[in-house]
Design a protein around this motif. Structure first.
Motif, PDB file in Angstrom:
ATOM      1  N   ILE A 187      37.886 -54.820 -13.827  1.00 35.76           N
ATOM      2  CA  ILE A 187      36.609 -55.096 -13.512  1.00 35.76           C
ATOM      3  C   ILE A 187      36.605 -54.732 -11.857  1.00 35.76           C
ATOM      4  N   VAL A 188      35.666 -54.054 -11.704  1.00 35.40           N
ATOM      5  CA  VAL A 188      35.163 -53.379 -10.272  1.00 35.40           C
ATOM      6  C   VAL A 188      34.204 -54.012  -9.622  1.00 35.40           C
ATOM      7  N   SER A 189      34.085 -53.722  -8.367  1.00 38.46           N
ATOM      8  CA  SER A 189      33.028 -54.256  -7.703  1.00 38.46           C
ATOM      9  C   SER A 189      31.682 -53.211  -7.604  1.00 38.46           C
ATOM     10  N   VAL A 190      30.521 -53.607  -7.412  1.00 43.67           N
ATOM     11  CA  VAL A 190      29.476 -52.775  -7.297  1.00 43.67           C
ATOM     12  C   VAL A 190      29.625 -51.823  -5.905  1.00 43.67           C
ATOM     13  N   ASN A 191      29.134 -50.759  -5.955  1.00 41.76           N
ATOM     14  CA  ASN A 191      29.138 -50.185  -4.799  1.00 41.76           C
ATOM     15  C   ASN A 191      28.169 -50.619  -4.037  1.00 41.76           C
ATOM     16  N   LEU A 192      28.581 -50.846  -2.498  1.00 39.91           N
ATOM     17  CA  LEU A 192      27.668 -51.196  -1.476  1.00 39.91           C
ATOM     18  C   LEU A 192      26.396 -50.389  -1.370  1.00 39.91           C
ATOM     19  N   LYS A 193      26.392 -49.371  -1.554  1.00 35.03           N
ATOM     20  CA  LYS A 193      25.095 -48.675  -1.547  1.00 35.03           C
ATOM     21  C   LYS A 193      23.846 -49.080  -2.850  1.00 35.03           C
TER      22      LYS A 193
END
Length: 66
Positions: free
Chosen positions: A47-53
């Motif tokens: 599971i990864v985090s969504v890109n800040l952009k």
């Protein structure tokens, strides 16, 4: 003034942490798995985090998460 509707599809696919990060699952794990190596499939499990952009798109669709 009426309430803002929450996007149910985004609510089901993403999880919000206590710090306000959005978590998502990686794509490409539903079919055609024979030709993918086991190491590649193992990395796709994470599971990864969504890109800040990309976060500004989500906060418009999820108005009540903060």
């Amino acid at each position: 003034m009426s309430k803002i509707k929450t996007s149910k599809s985004i609510k089901k696919r993403f999880h919000v942490t206590s710090n306000g990060k959005l978590l998502r699952h990686r794509a490409s794990r539903s079919h055609l798995l024979q030709k993918k190596t086991s190491q590649r499939k193992q990395k796709l499990r994470r599971i990864v985090s969504v890109n800040l952009k990309d976060l500004h798109n989500f906060f418009n669709k999820l108005p009540y998460i903060v």
